[in-house]
Design a protein around this motif. Structure first.
Motif, mmCIF file in Angstrom:
data_model
loop_
_atom_site.group_PDB
_atom_site.id
_atom_site.type_symbol
_atom_site.label_atom_id
_atom_site.label_comp_id
_atom_site.label_asym_id
_atom_site.label_seq_id
_atom_site.Cartn_x
_atom_site.Cartn_y
_atom_site.Cartn_z
ATOM 1 N N GLU A 199 30.292 -11.099 -62.753
ATOM 2 C CA GLU A 199 29.219 -11.207 -61.691
ATOM 3 C C GLU A 199 28.367 -11.683 -61.753
ATOM 4 O O GLU A 199 28.278 -12.523 -60.674
ATOM 5 N N ARG A 200 28.380 -12.403 -63.009
ATOM 6 C CA ARG A 200 27.336 -13.746 -63.052
ATOM 7 C C ARG A 200 28.006 -14.834 -62.146
ATOM 8 O O ARG A 200 27.633 -15.676 -61.197
ATOM 9 N N ALA A 201 28.984 -15.218 -62.652
ATOM 10 C CA ALA A 201 29.517 -16.117 -62.542
ATOM 11 C C ALA A 201 30.490 -16.035 -60.817
ATOM 12 O O ALA A 201 29.967 -16.799 -60.215
ATOM 13 N N GLN A 202 30.743 -15.118 -60.270
ATOM 14 C CA GLN A 202 31.171 -14.967 -58.840
ATOM 15 C C GLN A 202 29.605 -15.345 -58.237
ATOM 16 O O GLN A 202 29.513 -15.682 -56.724
ATOM 17 N N ALA A 203 28.536 -14.741 -58.550
ATOM 18 C CA ALA A 203 26.972 -15.797 -58.263
ATOM 19 C C ALA A 203 27.092 -16.514 -57.739
ATOM 20 O O ALA A 203 26.500 -17.270 -56.736
ATOM 21 N N PHE A 204 27.022 -17.398 -58.844
ATOM 22 C CA PHE A 204 27.467 -18.719 -58.672
ATOM 23 C C PHE A 204 28.664 -19.364 -57.604
ATOM 24 O O PHE A 204 27.988 -20.570 -57.480
ATOM 25 N N THR A 205 29.396 -19.129 -57.816
ATOM 26 C CA THR A 205 30.561 -19.049 -56.857
ATOM 27 C C THR A 205 30.809 -19.293 -55.519
ATOM 28 O O THR A 205 31.179 -19.859 -54.257
ATOM 29 N N SER A 206 29.953 -17.864 -55.088
ATOM 30 C CA SER A 206 29.175 -17.873 -53.637
ATOM 31 C C SER A 206 27.738 -18.574 -53.272
ATOM 32 O O SER A 206 28.119 -19.067 -52.281
ATOM 33 N N VAL B 25 23.804 -15.127 -69.536
ATOM 34 C CA VAL B 25 24.558 -16.467 -68.726
ATOM 35 C C VAL B 25 23.659 -17.518 -70.218
ATOM 36 O O VAL B 25 24.261 -18.826 -69.871
ATOM 37 N N GLY B 26 22.222 -17.001 -71.021
ATOM 38 C CA GLY B 26 21.842 -18.684 -71.227
ATOM 39 C C GLY B 26 22.288 -18.639 -72.901
ATOM 40 O O GLY B 26 22.938 -19.740 -73.096
ATOM 41 N N GLY B 27 23.625 -18.056 -73.442
ATOM 42 C CA GLY B 27 24.498 -17.539 -74.722
ATOM 43 C C GLY B 27 25.209 -18.712 -74.208
ATOM 44 O O GLY B 27 25.800 -19.208 -75.118
ATOM 45 N N ASP B 28 26.174 -18.539 -73.616
ATOM 46 C CA ASP B 28 27.484 -19.299 -72.849
ATOM 47 C C ASP B 28 26.201 -20.826 -72.416
ATOM 48 O O ASP B 28 27.591 -21.732 -73.429
ATOM 49 N N GLY B 29 25.645 -21.287 -72.376
ATOM 50 C CA GLY B 29 25.221 -22.580 -72.177
ATOM 51 C C GLY B 29 24.820 -22.931 -73.094
ATOM 52 O O GLY B 29 25.069 -24.552 -73.889
ATOM 53 N N GLN B 30 24.202 -22.012 -73.949
ATOM 54 C CA GLN B 30 24.043 -23.073 -75.279
ATOM 55 C C GLN B 30 25.316 -23.737 -76.322
ATOM 56 O O GLN B 30 25.653 -24.176 -76.840
ATOM 57 N N ARG B 31 26.573 -22.511 -76.067
ATOM 58 C CA ARG B 31 27.624 -22.226 -77.245
ATOM 59 C C ARG B 31 28.512 -23.741 -76.580
ATOM 60 O O ARG B 31 29.858 -24.115 -75.986
ATOM 61 N N GLY B 32 28.131 -24.328 -75.087
ATOM 62 C CA GLY B 32 28.609 -25.207 -74.650
ATOM 63 C C GLY B 32 30.209 -24.983 -73.507
ATOM 64 O O GLY B 32 31.179 -25.891 -73.080
ATOM 65 N N LYS B 33 30.222 -23.736 -73.001
ATOM 66 C CA LYS B 33 31.194 -23.223 -72.526
ATOM 67 C C LYS B 33 30.531 -22.561 -71.286
ATOM 68 O O LYS B 33 30.048 -21.176 -71.012
ATOM 69 N N PRO B 34 29.577 -22.593 -69.783
ATOM 70 C CA PRO B 34 28.770 -22.210 -69.152
ATOM 71 C C PRO B 34 29.660 -20.388 -68.817
ATOM 72 O O PRO B 34 30.529 -20.768 -68.381
ATOM 73 N N THR B 35 28.880 -20.185 -67.911
ATOM 74 C CA THR B 35 29.675 -18.560 -67.426
ATOM 75 C C THR B 35 30.748 -18.482 -66.577
ATOM 76 O O THR B 35 31.444 -17.754 -66.585
ATOM 77 N N VAL B 36 30.982 -19.754 -65.021
ATOM 78 C CA VAL B 36 31.589 -19.965 -64.807
ATOM 79 C C VAL B 36 32.999 -20.169 -65.151
ATOM 80 O O VAL B 36 34.104 -19.856 -64.698
ATOM 81 N N VAL B 37 32.936 -20.832 -66.571
ATOM 82 C CA VAL B 37 34.151 -20.952 -67.405
ATOM 83 C C VAL B 37 34.451 -19.951 -68.842
ATOM 84 O O VAL B 37 35.597 -19.088 -68.222
ATOM 85 N N SER B 38 33.089 -19.394 -69.165
ATOM 86 C CA SER B 38 33.040 -18.656 -70.279
ATOM 87 C C SER B 38 34.177 -17.202 -69.402
ATOM 88 O O SER B 38 34.517 -15.962 -70.692
ATOM 89 N N GLU B 39 33.387 -16.639 -68.318
ATOM 90 C CA GLU B 39 33.177 -15.308 -67.771
ATOM 91 C C GLU B 39 33.509 -15.279 -66.401
ATOM 92 O O GLU B 39 32.580 -15.221 -65.502
ATOM 93 N N PRO B 40 34.930 -16.006 -66.207
ATOM 94 C CA PRO B 40 34.475 -16.491 -64.314
ATOM 95 C C PRO B 40 35.530 -15.353 -63.658
ATOM 96 O O PRO B 40 34.951 -15.310 -62.348
ATOM 97 N N GLU B 41 35.448 -13.945 -63.957
ATOM 98 C CA GLU B 41 35.506 -13.093 -63.441
ATOM 99 C C GLU B 41 34.378 -11.823 -63.252
ATOM 100 O O GLU B 41 34.097 -10.858 -62.616
#
Length: 294
Positions: free
Chosen positions: A276-283, A258-274
């Motif tokens: 569990e973490r991205a699904q939590a944001f989507t919910s 979650v933190g690493g995706d943000g540091q790379r400029g590609k947040p979790t919902v974009v970088s790992e859309p499937e």
């Protein structure tokens, strides 16, 4: 002999009683007589949601960014406005660093990535340049960000608020119509205490509370798959939600990606859309969409 109250405490009590900030009170004099500006809708924006934490370091900007991206993936025209003048995070999270252009009517044009329109003071001052300003300059810059950006039509705009409950937060809540606010906290005791302050601030200024997001709630060991509450039990969070009549919108697990995706400029919902973490944001975004009538 009973000691006298220190003068500082007397002054603070006087200020609290006089209410110099003009916060709404039951039975108080009308808004226009208090000299406060009328709240107005942001131009070309249907719904506005504020994401706040009242305490730094709890992942509020990461949550705000992923929520805006979740709205975009759900098919909404989404944007995010970084209102942190001194420590903007959105340029890093969205991997954007250009200087915004001006529209024909002299308004700032947002920068876009991953289907989300963004605006931040970070685009205007440079990545390494400190903003060494006094309050008046900060408020002037904030008003520009609130009223002089050409969003071009949005279904929902997420406001990433800076930590605290001071001038910036009050200016935002008193100048624009907010459709609701989201409080972000971790289970840590200090973070929860400040979250309650944020909750009470939004109540004072009559902004609807959409719910609370618990970030970094549990750590799942990749080796033994055991769940550990690194920052403490979430029982206190549940108690706060019950006491404040708020919904717990969701838990975001503590995960290095979650933190690493943000540091790379590609947040979790974009970088790992499937994930569990991205699904939590989507919910969370789905619940918020229902609450604000998207």
């Amino acid at each position: 002999m009973r000691p006298t109250t220190p003068r500082l405490f007397q002054v603070l009590r006087t200020l609290q009683h006089e209410n110099p900030l003009g916060l709404p009170r039951t039975g108080s004099i009308p808004r226009m007589q208090r000299g406060l500006p009328e709240r107005r809708k942001m131009k070309d924006v249907s719904k506005v949601v504020a994401v706040s934490s009242a305490k730094g370091g709890v992942g509020k900007s990461t949550v705000a960014a992923n929520l805006s991206l979740a709205f975009a993936r759900m098919g909404y025209r989404a944007g995010i406005l970084d209102t942190d003048i001194f420590g903007p995070s959105i340029p890093t999270l969205f991997d954007l660093s250009e200087e915004p252009r001006l529209s024909p009517n002299n308004q700032l044009l947002p920068l876009s990535n991953y289907g989300v329109k963004t605006m931040s003071m970070g685009y205007l001052v440079g990545e390494d340049a400190p903003v060494v300003w006094r309050g008046l300059m900060v408020m002037k810059a904030l008003q520009q960000l609130l009223h002089e950006v050409d969003w071009g039509g949005l279904d929902v705009l997420v406001l990433d608020l800076p930590p605290g409950t001071g001038d910036t937060q009050l200016t935002i809540t008193q100048q624009i119509v907010l459709d609701g606010s989201i409080i972000v906290t971790t289970p840590h005791t200090l973070a929860v205490k400040d979250a309650v302050k944020g909750i009470n601030m939004f109540k004072k200024v009559n902004v609807p509370l959409l719910g609370l997001v618990q970030n970094m709630s549990l750590f799942n060991c990749p080796h033994c798959h055991h769940h550990t509450a690194v920052f403490g039990s979430n029982e206190r969070i549940k108690e706060i939600c019950q006491q404040q009549s708020m919904d717990l919108l969701g838990d975001i697990p503590l995960h290095q990606n979650v933190g690493g995706d943000g540091q790379r400029g590609k947040p979790t919902v974009v970088s790992e859309p499937e994930s569990e973490r991205a699904q939590a944001f989507t919910s969370i975004a789905q619940q918020v969409a229902i609450k604000i009538g998207l």
